[in-house]
Every structure is written in C-alpha cells, then in structure tokens.
Design a protein around this motif. Structure first.
Motif, PDB file in Angstrom:
ATOM      1  N   GLU A   1      -1.018  -8.128   4.615  1.00  0.00           N
ATOM      2  CA  GLU A   1      -1.549  -7.387   3.468  1.00  0.00           C
ATOM      3  C   GLU A   1      -2.847  -8.006   2.956  1.00  0.00           C
ATOM      4  O   GLU A   1      -3.775  -7.288   2.556  1.00  0.00           O
TER       5      GLU A   1
ATOM      6  N   LYS B   1      -6.816  -0.143  -7.458  1.00  0.00           N
ATOM      7  CA  LYS B   1      -8.072   0.591  -7.307  1.00  0.00           C
ATOM      8  C   LYS B   1      -8.855   0.663  -8.632  1.00  0.00           C
ATOM      9  O   LYS B   1     -10.039   0.343  -8.687  1.00  0.00           O
TER      10      LYS B   1
ATOM     11  N   SER C   1      -3.922 -11.824  -2.957  1.00  0.00           N
ATOM     12  CA  SER C   1      -3.217 -10.565  -2.694  1.00  0.00           C
ATOM     13  C   SER C   1      -2.507 -10.058  -3.939  1.00  0.00           C
ATOM     14  O   SER C   1      -2.542  -8.866  -4.244  1.00  0.00           O
TER      15      SER C   1
ATOM     16  N   LEU D   1      -7.349   0.413  -2.931  1.00  0.00           N
ATOM     17  CA  LEU D   1      -6.299  -0.544  -3.255  1.00  0.00           C
ATOM     18  C   LEU D   1      -5.111   0.208  -3.832  1.00  0.00           C
ATOM     19  O   LEU D   1      -5.265   1.294  -4.395  1.00  0.00           O
TER      20      LEU D   1
ATOM     21  N   ASN E   1      -4.570  -4.814  10.365  1.00  0.00           N
ATOM     22  CA  ASN E   1      -4.501  -4.439   8.949  1.00  0.00           C
ATOM     23  C   ASN E   1      -3.939  -3.029   8.882  1.00  0.00           C
ATOM     24  O   ASN E   1      -3.802  -2.351   9.905  1.00  0.00           O
TER      25      ASN E   1
ATOM     26  N   GLU F   1     -10.487  -3.874   3.103  1.00  0.00           N
ATOM     27  CA  GLU F   1     -10.813  -2.846   2.105  1.00  0.00           C
ATOM     28  C   GLU F   1     -11.986  -3.261   1.231  1.00  0.00           C
ATOM     29  O   GLU F   1     -12.900  -2.476   0.974  1.00  0.00           O
TER      30      GLU F   1
ATOM     31  N   LEU G   1      -5.007  -8.615  -6.295  1.00  0.00           N
ATOM     32  CA  LEU G   1      -5.495  -7.284  -5.914  1.00  0.00           C
ATOM     33  C   LEU G   1      -4.405  -6.227  -6.074  1.00  0.00           C
ATOM     34  O   LEU G   1      -4.695  -5.076  -6.390  1.00  0.00           O
ATOM     35  N   SER G   2      -3.148  -6.639  -5.894  1.00  0.00           N
ATOM     36  CA  SER G   2      -2.043  -5.706  -6.118  1.00  0.00           C
ATOM     37  C   SER G   2      -1.959  -5.338  -7.598  1.00  0.00           C
ATOM     38  O   SER G   2      -1.715  -4.191  -7.957  1.00  0.00           O
TER      39      SER G   2
ATOM     40  N   PHE H   1       0.834  -1.212   0.000  1.00  0.00           N
ATOM     41  CA  PHE H   1       0.000   0.000   0.000  1.00  0.00           C
ATOM     42  C   PHE H   1       0.868   1.261   0.000  1.00  0.00           C
ATOM     43  O   PHE H   1       0.480   2.285  -0.533  1.00  0.00           O
TER      44      PHE H   1
ATOM     45  N   SER I   1      -5.518  -6.856   5.121  1.00  0.00           N
ATOM     46  CA  SER I   1      -5.829  -5.464   4.802  1.00  0.00           C
ATOM     47  C   SER I   1      -6.688  -5.379   3.541  1.00  0.00           C
ATOM     48  O   SER I   1      -7.646  -4.597   3.479  1.00  0.00           O
ATOM     49  N   TYR I   2      -6.332  -6.177   2.546  1.00  0.00           N
ATOM     50  CA  TYR I   2      -7.105  -6.197   1.301  1.00  0.00           C
ATOM     51  C   TYR I   2      -8.553  -6.621   1.563  1.00  0.00           C
ATOM     52  O   TYR I   2      -9.498  -6.034   1.022  1.00  0.00           O
TER      53      TYR I   2
END
Lengths: 486, 450
Positions: free
Chosen positions: B117, B348, B340, A48, A482, B124, B343-344, A9, B120-121
């Motif tokens: 991560e 967005k 992951s 993202l 997170n 989100e 998504l990376s 991120f 975190s994803y």
C-alpha cells in the motif's frame, strides 16, 4: 471462513474523511491560482482513499494481526538478534524533547540531545575498544559502506592504491555489496573445515592491493574465529586494515572487544545488539567506531564537549569522507539504544552475552542428534545445522521452516550462510526462557519425526496460517507492485 | 538483583550447563584466545533502575526546546506538520514494530500488505509507475538515484542544482567519490535553477539532472523546462520532491521525471532531530529492474488467495552480493507505515486541503514578514510553504535566532552557512499548524530582534 483482507483503497467511499486540520484563519478569499500559477498546480487530485478514522484503525489493526513479531512469540532468526524490545525505550523516545526537535535548532536548545549522543559515542567506543565513534550511519550496511569509504580514504591519504576487500565465503551479502558501493572489488576466500578463515587462502589473497579484510566475529556460523590474532597480523603486515562487521556483537559484550582483537573499524547494529525494534525491516542504526589513525576520516558531524561543559556538533575535518546521511543519524534509535545501555550497565551487558551464548549452546546440544552439525563443538550466540539428512524423505529445510509456522514460531534463518547445505541458522538471544527453548526444540524434534513418517504434513505446511505458500515465481515474472487504484 | 529482561534462573543455568556437560559458562568462551579477552570492567554508563532511568531521560529531554514548547518556523527539509493522533497508535502495535523484514510471508502478510500500500501511495503522489519499500532517508535516496541513473545511462556525469538540499548534495559527493561519478553543480537565479546555466552544463556525457521540488529555498522549479533540456541530451531527470507538496503541485511523473525520490518526513513522521525518517524511491517502468532496495509484489497462494511477497530479489545483495544494485538490505518499514497511515487519514480531500493550507498560510506569512521594517522577500519565484527573508544589512541570522528562542520561537534556517552569497538570509517554513496570530506575533517579535 474469513473474507479476503481488503486493501485500504478498496474501503474508499466518496465523502468519507479521517482527517481534522487546523482552520484557515488567514485571508482565503483568493483562489490558490492567484498565489501559485495554475500550470504548477496538480491537474487531478491524487487518487487516495476516502475513509473514516474507524476504517483506518480497523484496517491497520487487521493488518497487524496478520503479522508476527517478537512480542508474539519466539523469533530465533539467526544473525538478526531478535531479542525483546523493552517498552521503556519506546516511551522515552516519544518524549517531546526527543521526538519533536529539529536538527537545525540553535545548539543551546538541544543540549540534552547532544549530551545523550556524546555519552553514547563514548559508551560504544568503550564497548568496542575503539577511539572514536560516528553515530551517523542508518543501518548495518550503511555502516559497512561508511567504514570502507574511510579505509579507502586512509590508504589514499598515504599515497597507496588499494582496491581489494577480502571477505570469507560465510560473510553477509552486504559485505561485498558495500565494497562495490565504495568502488572497491571483493575477493572471497573459503572457510576451512572448521568454519574458520583458511589462513593459507588469506596469505595468498593479501598483497599490496589489499584495502581490508571484513570479518564477522563470531562468524555467521556462530563460531569464534580463534586465529584472529594471526589473521590481524597477516592483514596488517600486508598493509591492509581490518573491518569488524558487528552483526554478531551480542555474543561478546564485556568478554572481548574488536579493538583488542586488532580491528581498525567496526560497525554495530543497534537494532540487534542494543534491542532497538526492527520495525518490520527498519529503522535501524549502524554507528561506526575507529582506531585513532582513522579518526580524521570519520564522517561529520560528531558531538564534542565544549570547555564550559556543554556539547557541540563538530563537522568533519579536511580528510573526512564527508557526510553519509542527512542530519545526525537515526536519533530516535540512538535514544532507545542509550536507554538500553543504561538499563543494563557494563555488568548487565556482560550477563546478556553470557546468557545468549548459554542459550545457543543448550539448543545446539539438544538438537544435534536430529540434524547434521557441520561444525561440532561450542558455539557463540548462534549456531548452524544442516537439514540435508531430511532430504532422504523428500523434505527440505524450507519445509521445516514452514512447518514451524503451524506451531507458532518464527522460523530460523534458512539457506544462509551459503557455504552450508540446507542451512538452518538459529539464534535464540538472551531474553528467552528455558521453557521457550525446550518448546521449540521439542517441536523441531517432532518435525523431524514427521518428515520420516508423514512427510506430506511437512511438505504442505503451513496448515494453520491464513495464507498458504505463495507463488513467488509469478510475483517476479509478472510484477504487480502497486494497486493502480488511481 | 534479577534482571527483568533475563528470564534465566540459577536452576535453569545449572540444568543447561549439565545438559551441555560443562561446569561453568566460562567454558563456553574457552575458544577466545587469552590475549584478546577483556579483563576489566567496561568503562560505560552505569545501570539505572526503571524509575531512575525515566527521570534521567526526562531530564535530558527537558533540556531541549521542542515543537510543543516553542513555535517553529524552521523547515529546510524537516517540517513541523500536524501528526494525526492515530499514527502513533498504529505504529505502537508491536506486531508491526517488533517484527523483522517479512522473510516468512505466511506470517507477515500484514507488513507486506502495508508496504504494498505504501508503494501504491507513493506511485499515486508522484505520478510514477513503480516505487520501492523505502530507503534510509531523502538524502541517501537521492544518491542512490544518481547511481541508478549513471548505470542506466552508462554515463558518469551527474548535474545537480545548488537548490537541492545542501546535506543531500554532501551525501551525493561522498557516494560519488566511491563510484567515480563526476558531480557538476548548477547555480540559481531568483531562487530557482538557472535554466541557461543548466543548458550549458548538460551534454552528451550527462547521466542525470538532479533537482528538488519545491527546492531548498521553497521555490517551485520549472520542471517542464528542465525535463526538456534533460531529455534532449538523453539524460535522466531525477526529482527530489516533498511528498506533502505533491498533494497540491503537479506530479513529477506527469512532467516527465524518470526517477522521483524524497523524504517522507512531512507525512506524519516526527522530526526526531532529523532521524529516523523515511526515504522514498519511485521510477518509470523501464527502470523497474534497476531499482535499489526491497520491493513487495502481489501474487496468489496455493488456494488462489491474494497475497504479497518480497519480489524482484535478483537485484539484491543477499543474492547478487557484489553485483547487487545497492548494498541496502533493509528499508524504513515502520516509518513507511507512518506515511501510509498519514495518507490513509488524509485521503484525497485531506491532501488537497493540507497543501492549500500550507500555501495560504506561508503566503500570508511572507506578506506579513516582508512588511517588517528592513526585511525583504528575497525571491519572486512561486513557492509552496517556505520562502527566503533578506534581513536588514548587517543582521546575523544566528544572533536573531538566539533572541527568537528566548521569546519562544524556533526561527528560520541561516542560509549563509551553505550559500555565502545568501549571508543575512533566513529560510522560513510555515505549515498548516501556524495560526494567523502566531505569524503576526512572530513578525512583531522578529521586528524587535533586528
């Protein structure tokens, strides 16, 4: 000094992208809101990262370099069977005909997959001495739960209420947890001074409420339960069944079989015994095998052969416990396990177990003078030491484990089983050479020496890793789970 | 012949036996009672050399129709999405795939950070506060959610919509039987959970309401209304969501879900006949300490450097044994890594775009297929990338699919297998991979098959 490792991120820069999607070749002049009511659409996009493909590859390559696998070096993690993961298994599992198929395709279009599963069912039944196998469970603990649910259904079908599951104090934590998930209660019995089941305690524990005894054989102490015939008799006479936790099957392939020892249900960990990679914690596969009297309770579907020589999926019958996982098990793992079996064949698998056991005994023999050996004698594929002799120097097993990191080894399992003080549990597996074993043994001896002479070197280890010992208390007290980057 | 994975030489063997002080390997098995020794040769598949094994496996694989050789309109929980090329390269790094659970954090920071991560994803995407390191699959994650909800609400009744994946409901029934949970199913109208029936079913005994989003028919449930009904009864709302759809659809978190689970297969994971995939599990903050499975947390090392560890382990089986929140002792780390990396790669914009492509292409396909003689679109409810076709009276979807297969297509899912009232109905999935010409061709071939 290297800069701190970034989170993906933190690499984000608006306007970068790593994706390439098929074009929109259907009419797109309408806005999405004409197709789906606006209130159902996401009000703000997911936060993202925006990165390039190079960023993605460098990031994950960097993470991989901060990780240790079997391909990096010796990984004698007891009870986990960290053997070499053959590369051909990875290649074949990626064939499009295995990796890109859908479970709901017409059966005629997945005959190769079903044939593979059918052969694997029968190979695992032969290996364990069982009559039928379900490949559905996704992991060892999942297999345990599946097995216990079948045992429960078996007793209920006979009109018996049996709710107690007996486990030895050296058992895996999943055993009692699986019993709870199956709505059963656990009775823990002590091991005797030889690390075996205490027969008197077992006799006292069994009764009309006994559903099953769960046993790992060889046990987590690396010892073969020599009283197994007597144990089976005691449990069966009380009306209970025997559950075999197959975590330690790497010691016995072709040498003895759970079915012949008197077990009624067994699970195998394909990610241990059958070399499928542990993946950093999964995926695994935990097929279950049963004796004929439990076959009606197996979860569906299983693969059956048709009269014309084809293969078909057979749903569970009216007494089946039902489905335990979506679709047909972790097929990609089953492909790897099957390739492994075909690499060795029956003679090779026996040699695997013989070498695994010889390696373990050699290590035990050489390390015995430097640690306490709670259960002297021969071991199977693994053994336990106690590091309590080092406490005199202020050094604990945890410190020994951390010091091993400085020499490029993954430490053994520590503090398990719970009934051995300062436990160190070592499982070398068959794929390690004598030089590797000697190198590790010499390092352990050196660390014992250091503990006596320069304990601070051991207490402050590791010295060579990018990260030193981490504050686990803070992690649990003030959880940051997170990155809240959104 | 010397086996290529077994380094022990004859000389090694004799030296090791000498060190132990025995003559033969057999002596190491002397503790196994004679009565239980296996005397024969195991009746298993025979060994093959490397080349023969490759050929054998290729022969088996070639007997299967796959997404490369056929054009798939099959979904029903597993989808033929584009898998970005980089994913396989990352998960083929053997530092990742040959490691076990990161028990030694100093040499496992890579995996631990990858999981952090991933968590975190998932937060989100779902709009939730806490996610775990992953579960076996979406179906078992849903069952675990029911168990968590029952424990948290101290109630035994679980209400589940019939528009939840049939196999997930079957797994739920199996689990419920173990724990004495009561499962009540609520039916659908026009492809979505019937709110009036749901209102009747939810009561003071209800621990949780379980719905799927988009649901098994591809339709988008009215989560806002379901949330109100559920929380009015002080029950928990459990949503099983397609994570790829969450790039385009409002998050269950924002709509008030207490637990969000699902299967991460759409995020760059091969279908592999249904497994291994990767379940995900996310909860509202107040349920953090009840979550099953592994969790990674951030902390610092002795020099104050950021690092990651497995944390909140007091919930887990190796500490709590029979009192653990679940018996799960692993996760699906390598597949979580796939998700992951996906998504990376998508980021967005990519997640928005892929969601839009799925919506547009499936809606084009619905219009095109709905225009085929005798075929109707069964439901009017809004949908994401899947919809239900009602075939002409008397059509058998199984027979239609057999014909489609011969024409190079994997046809839709036969809903009559699970829903007798939907006999003759087919569930069609259209992902971003399908081109206009493939959809047009499918429509004309389907017409010919009817």
């Amino acid at each position: 000094m290297k800069p701190e490792q970034s989170l993906i991120f933190e690499l984000s820069r608006p306007g970068r992208a790593a994706y390439s999607l098929p074009e929109c070749d259907v009419p797109a002049e309408e806005s999405l809101e004409t197709l789906i009511p606006a209130e159902l659409l996401r009000s703000e996009p997911a936060a993202l990262p925006e990165v390039s493909e190079v960023d993605v590859i460098r990031h994950y390559t960097s993470l991989s370099r901060r990780n240790f696998g079997v391909d990096n070096g010796f990984y004698p993690l007891g009870s986990c069977t960290m053997k070499y993961n053959p590369k051909i298994n990875e290649d074949v599992a990626r064939f499009p005909g295995f990796a890109k198929i859908h479970p709901y395709q017409p059966e005629e279009s997945i005959q190769g997959a079903l044939e593979l599963m059918h052969t694997l069912q029968s190979d695992l039944a032969a290996l364990t001495g069982m009559d039928a196998v379900s490949l559905q469970p996704a992991a060892g603990a999942h297999g345990e739960w599946t097995g216990l649910m079948m045992i429960r259904a078996y007793h209920e079908a006979r009109g018996e209420v049996r709710t107690k599951v007996i486990v030895p104090d050296s058992s895996h934590g999943t055993n009692p947890a699986s019993a709870s998930a199956a709505g059963l209660t656990t009775v823990t019995i002590p091991s005797n001074e030889h690390g075996m089941v205490d027969l008197e305690a077992l006799k006292n524990a069994v009764g009309s409420d006994t559903a099953a005894l769960m046993l790992t054989n060889p046990s987590t102490l690396g010892l073969f339960e020599t009283q197994i015939v007597e144990i089976a008799r005691i449990v069966h006479e009380a009306g209970g069944l025997l559950y075999y936790d197959g975590a330690n099957s790497n010691a016995i392939m072709g040498i003895t079989r759970p079915g012949d020892m008197g077990f009624d249900v067994v699970h195998l960990n394909l990610h241990k015994t059958m070399s499928t990679p542990h993946g950093g914690g999964g995926p695994g596969a935990g097929p279950v095998g049963v004796k004929a009297k439990l076959t009606p309770f197996l979860p569906g579907p299983t693969v059956a052969k048709t009269e014309d020589g084809g293969f078909t999926l057979k749903e569970g019958g009216p007494q089946s416990i039902g489905r335990v996982k979506a679709y047909y098990g972790n097929f990609g793992i089953l492909v790897r396990a099957y390739a492994y079996i075909r690499t060795y064949g029956p003679d090779g698998l026996r040699e695997v177990s013989e070498n695994a056991v010889l390696n373990a005994n050699y290590m035990l023999q050489r390390l015995a003078p430097y640690f306490e050996v709670p259960y002297p004698g021969i071991c199977k594929h693994e053994f336990v030491l106690s590091g309590k002799n080092l406490k005199a120097y202020g050094v604990r097993t945890l410190d020994v484990a951390k010091r091993l990191l400085d020499f490029g080894y993954h430490p053994p399992t520590v503090y398990f089983p719970l009934n051995v003080e300062e436990c160190i549990m070592i499982e070398p597996t068959e794929t390690e050479s004598k030089e590797t074993l000697d190198g590790f043994i010499d390092t352990m001896i050196r660390i014992v020496q250091e503990a006596k002479e320069t304990p601070e070197v051991v207490l402050n280890a590791p010295h060579t890793t990018e990260i030193s010992r981490l504050d686990e208390t803070q992690a649990a007290r003030k959880p940051v789970l997170n990155c809240s980057c959104g | 012949m010397k086996h290529r994975y077994l380094p022990m030489t004859e000389q090694d063997r004799s030296e090791m036996l000498a060190e132990i002080g025995i003559q033969s390997v057999e002596e190491l098995f002397a503790d196994i009672p004679e009565a239980v020794r296996y005397k024969g040769r195991l009746p298993m598949s025979e060994a093959l050399d490397e080349y023969a094994l490759l050929r054998h496996m290729k022969r088996l694989a070639d007997k299967n129709a796959d997404f490369d050789s056929h054009i798939s309109f099959l979904g029903a929980g597993l989808y033929d999405h584009h898998v970005p090329v980089v994913i396989n390269h990352v998960i083929s790094r053997s530092e990742f795939y040959t490691a076990y659970t990161p028990y030694q954090p100093e040499i496992s920071q890579g995996e631990l950070q990858a999981i952090f991560e991933f968590q975190s994803y998932i937060c989100e995407l779902t709009g939730m506060k806490v996610a775990n390191a992953s579960m076996y699959d979406g179906a078992t994650a849903l069952s675990e959610a029911a168990v968590l909800a029952s424990g948290a609400a101290k109630r035994k009744k679980i209400i589940v919509s019939t528009a939840v994946h049939p196999e997930a409901r079957q797994v739920l029934k199996t689990s419920a039987a173990g724990l004495g949970l009561e499962i009540a199913e609520v039916g659908c109208t026009d492809g979505v959970t019937d709110l009036a029936l749901l209102a009747q079913a939810v009561d003071g005994e209800t621990a949780a309401v379980l719905v799927q989003y988009p649901n098994f028919f591809g339709c988008i449930e009215n989560l806002a209304a379901i949330e109100q009904l559920t929380h009015d009864a002080k029950a928990l709302l459990v949503v099983s969501a397609n994570p790829l759809a969450l790039g385009a659809l409002e998050t269950p978190g924002k709509l008030g879900a207490d637990i969000v689970v699902g299967d991460a297969q759409p995020l760059g994971i091969n279908a592999s006949l249904g497994g291994p995939t990767c379940g995900y599990f996310a909860v509202a903050e107040h349920l953090m300490r009840r979550i099953p499975g592994r969790i990674v947390g951030q902390t610092v090392d002795r020099s104050g450097k950021r690092g990651f560890v497995l944390t909140l382990q007091a919930r887990e089986q190796h500490i709590r044994r029979e009192k653990a929140t679940s018996n799960i002792c692993s996760n699906q780390a390598l597949l979580a890594l796939c998700a992951s990396v996906y998504l990376s790669v998508m980021g967005k914009e990519g997640m928005r775009e892929v969601g839009g492509l799925n919506i547009r292409k499936s809606h084009y396909a619905a219009a095109r297929l709905g225009a085929v003689q005798g075929v109707k679109i069964a439901f009017d409810s809004p949908f994401f990338n899947e919809f239900v076709l009602k075939l002409p009276e008397g059509s058998d979807p199984g027979a239609v699919n057999a014909k489609l297969l011969r024409e190079g297509f994997l046809g839709g899912y036969d809903l009559g297998k699970d829903y007798p009232e939907l006999a003759g109905h087919m569930l069609i999935a259209v992902t971003e991979k399908r081109s206009k010409s493939e959809i047009d061709e499918f429509a004309s071939v389907l017409e010919g098959c009817l």
